[in-house]
Design an enzyme around this catalytic site. Structure first.
Site, mmCIF file in Angstrom:
data_model
loop_
_atom_site.group_PDB
_atom_site.id
_atom_site.type_symbol
_atom_site.label_atom_id
_atom_site.label_comp_id
_atom_site.label_asym_id
_atom_site.label_seq_id
_atom_site.Cartn_x
_atom_site.Cartn_y
_atom_site.Cartn_z
ATOM 1 N N CYS A 117 20.364 -19.285 -48.858
ATOM 2 C CA CYS A 117 19.895 -17.953 -49.243
ATOM 3 C C CYS A 117 21.107 -17.187 -49.772
ATOM 4 C CB CYS A 117 19.276 -17.281 -48.014
ATOM 5 S SG CYS A 117 18.622 -15.650 -48.367
ATOM 6 N N CYS B 48 13.815 -2.983 -44.699
ATOM 7 C CA CYS B 48 14.912 -3.921 -44.966
ATOM 8 C C CYS B 48 16.252 -3.331 -44.568
ATOM 9 C CB CYS B 48 14.922 -4.281 -46.462
ATOM 10 S SG CYS B 48 16.259 -5.413 -46.905
ATOM 11 N N SER C 31 13.757 -14.151 -55.979
ATOM 12 C CA SER C 31 12.836 -13.196 -55.360
ATOM 13 C C SER C 31 13.120 -11.793 -55.877
ATOM 14 C CB SER C 31 13.026 -13.235 -53.841
ATOM 15 O OG SER C 31 12.161 -12.319 -53.211
ATOM 16 N N GLU D 239 26.673 -11.454 -47.358
ATOM 17 C CA GLU D 239 26.282 -12.549 -46.482
ATOM 18 C C GLU D 239 25.523 -13.614 -47.255
ATOM 19 O OE1 GLU D 239 26.213 -10.552 -42.183
ATOM 20 O OE2 GLU D 239 24.335 -10.304 -43.240
ATOM 21 N N SER E 97 8.061 -9.785 -53.877
ATOM 22 C CA SER E 97 7.924 -9.094 -52.590
ATOM 23 C C SER E 97 6.825 -8.048 -52.716
ATOM 24 C CB SER E 97 9.258 -8.440 -52.224
ATOM 25 O OG SER E 97 10.219 -9.435 -52.013
ATOM 26 N N LEU E 98 5.610 -8.440 -52.383
ATOM 27 C CA LEU E 98 4.461 -7.556 -52.591
ATOM 28 C C LEU E 98 4.322 -6.571 -51.424
ATOM 29 C CD1 LEU E 98 2.193 -7.006 -54.622
ATOM 30 C CD2 LEU E 98 0.770 -8.622 -53.337
ATOM 31 N N HIS E 99 4.052 -7.072 -50.260
ATOM 32 C CA HIS E 99 4.078 -6.293 -49.006
ATOM 33 C C HIS E 99 3.007 -5.228 -48.823
ATOM 34 C CE1 HIS E 99 7.737 -8.444 -48.471
ATOM 35 N NE2 HIS E 99 8.522 -7.630 -49.146
ATOM 36 N N CYS F 204 22.085 -2.838 -51.747
ATOM 37 C CA CYS F 204 20.907 -2.873 -52.615
ATOM 38 C C CYS F 204 20.490 -1.447 -52.904
ATOM 39 C CB CYS F 204 19.765 -3.617 -51.905
ATOM 40 S SG CYS F 204 18.350 -3.968 -52.967
ATOM 41 N N GLY G 144 20.555 -7.690 -52.053
ATOM 42 C CA GLY G 144 20.502 -7.220 -53.437
ATOM 43 C C GLY G 144 19.227 -7.577 -54.163
ATOM 44 N N GLU G 145 19.060 -6.954 -55.325
ATOM 45 C CA GLU G 145 17.908 -7.230 -56.178
ATOM 46 C C GLU G 145 18.412 -8.028 -57.386
ATOM 47 O OE1 GLU G 145 14.535 -7.076 -56.415
ATOM 48 O OE2 GLU G 145 14.948 -7.903 -58.392
ATOM 49 N N CYS H 222 15.343 -12.945 -42.605
ATOM 50 C CA CYS H 222 15.017 -12.155 -43.797
ATOM 51 C C CYS H 222 15.163 -10.672 -43.516
ATOM 52 C CB CYS H 222 13.559 -12.328 -44.210
ATOM 53 S SG CYS H 222 13.127 -13.954 -44.653
ATOM 54 N N CYS I 86 13.940 -0.456 -49.656
ATOM 55 C CA CYS I 86 12.674 -0.829 -49.020
ATOM 56 C C CYS I 86 12.790 -0.432 -47.541
ATOM 57 C CB CYS I 86 12.415 -2.321 -49.188
ATOM 58 S SG CYS I 86 12.278 -2.785 -50.928
#
Ligand code: SAH
Length: 376
Positions: free
Chosen positions: A120, A134, A218, A107, A240-242, A127, A186-187, A360, A131
């Site tokens: 985006c 996600c 990101s 996407e 992406s700390l979170h 991925c 994805g990363e 997101c 996480c």
């Protein structure tokens, strides 16, 4: 869970099929043209037609002689990814589900705002990071996207928005597609080579010409590649700390077990080109009763002290079966207030495209690993 699961490469092109020029840089074009006996300057011409003007028909390449146009058309195509579904949100957000031709889908989302338009872009099918909050992480299949598929997303959006310069209109000052965020599925740092090649093509002034200042990559924190990202690409970095304690981050962003918070923040401190005018964006998803207390906010400003940064607070976007809730607006504001009072801009991201599952962390496709042929 193995920390480095197998990631599949994009499928090799069929030897007899025409080759896609999208994803080739100037050098690649020069090589294939040299094989056809053409001089180097043809690569520059071709590059400009493909990426600067967005043509997909060789007959439109007016500075290339007809016979060569015909020879090019025999060997090459200039093909965007196919569109499997095309969804428009009530708020103007647009989501394309792209068909990659091998049964896989990714996407890509366009988000118009008053002063910019952001695309985006996805870097992988699925991925490997898992996480907890996600949706993409719940998808089993993972394969890297190639430069063709990464650049193709941007070209497809530019087609749709009608923003290719033409002979009459060489520059477009106000663009609907002005910014790119590598924040889709994805990363990106687990697919660095392909992402880097694609972004270099995208940034090239003779082509798509989106400046590195308008591109943000990101990452969930692939520490060993952060420096290369800054040095080789010079794009903005979002992290992406979170969570502000390893115990919690280990759980919700599992890559933290490999690269814990202290190492991640050290890499951020050393990010090439970092200064007050080029800050790191820390992304922080607001999960009710998980990471959203005043104490979390105070710890956050303590651990990022000294890093030129802004903190993007992302209200959690739910998806079917998600194990978390979104923090209340009051909680998010109270958290933001503490971060702002410490001197860090802390915008709260407005969820966009929720009605089409384009916000997101909601991106997911039904791609499945193809069954092995019975003969194997
Ligand atoms: N792998 C990269 C890029 C993809 S995710 C990364 O982790 O940064 C893009 C952003 O959306 C990340 O900050 C991610 O943590 C966030 N995100 C994921 N799921 C979300 C959800 N359900 N609600 C809100 N933000 C989410």
């Amino acid at each position: 869970m193995p920390m480095n699961p197998e990631i599949f490469a994009p499928p090799a092109a069929d030897a007899d099929a025409p080759i896609n020029l999208i994803g080739m840089d100037r050098d690649d074009m020069a090589v294939v043209l040299a094989e056809m006996g053409e001089p180097r300057f043809r690569a520059e011409q071709l590059f400009k037609w493909v990426y600067g003007r967005g043509v997909s028909d060789f007959a439109q390449m007016t500075n290339i002689a007809r016979p060569l146009q015909a020879r090019l058309a025999e060997k090459f195509v200039i093909a965007r990814p196919g569109i499997a579904r095309d969804l428009a949100s009530a708020d103007g957000t647009h989501k394309w589900l792209l068909n990659l031709g091998d049964g896989n889908e990714v996407e890509c989302v366009h988000i118009p705002e008053s002063d910019r338009g952001t695309l985006c872009v996805s870097s992988q099918v699925g991925c490997t990071l898992n996480c907890r909050f996600c949706h993409t992480g719940t998808q089993r299949l993972v394969r890297n996207l190639g430069p063709t598929e990464i650049v193709g997303q941007i070209m497809l959006a530019r087609d749709h928005l009608g923003e290719w310069p033409t002979a009459e209109r060489r520059t477009i000052y106000e663009r609907e597609l002005s910014n790119i965020v590598m924040m889709g599925m994805g990363e990106p740092l687990y697919n660095f080579e392909n992402v880097a090649k694609a972004l270099k093509i995208v940034m090239d002034d003779a082509g798509i010409a989106i400046s590195r200042r308008r591109i943000t990559l990101s990452t969930a924190g692939v520490v060993p590649l952060i420096e290369r990202c800054g040095k080789e690409l010079g794009v903005n970095l979002a992290v992406s700390l979170h969570a502000v304690r390893d115990e919690l981050r280990d759980e919700i962003v599992p890559i933290n077990r490999k690269y814990p918070i202290a190492e991640l923040l050290e890499a951020c401190r050393n990010y090439p080109g970092l200064k007050n005018s080029r800050r790191i964006t820390f992304e922080y998803v607001m999960l009710r009763d998980v990471n959203d207390t005043d104490a979390d906010a105070r710890e956050l400003v303590r651990i990022i002290a000294g890093i030129p940064a802004k903190v993007n607070l992302i209200p959690f976007n739910p998806w079917p079966g998600a194990p978390y809730d979104r923090s209340s607006d009051e909680r998010i504001e109270a958290f933001a207030e503490i971060v702002r009072n410490a001197g860090y801009p802390s915008p709260v991201r407005t969820p966009r495209g929720e009605d089409i599952m384009a916000a997101c962390g909601q991106l997911k496709s039904d791609s499945e690993r193809p069954r092995r042929a019975a003969a194997e």
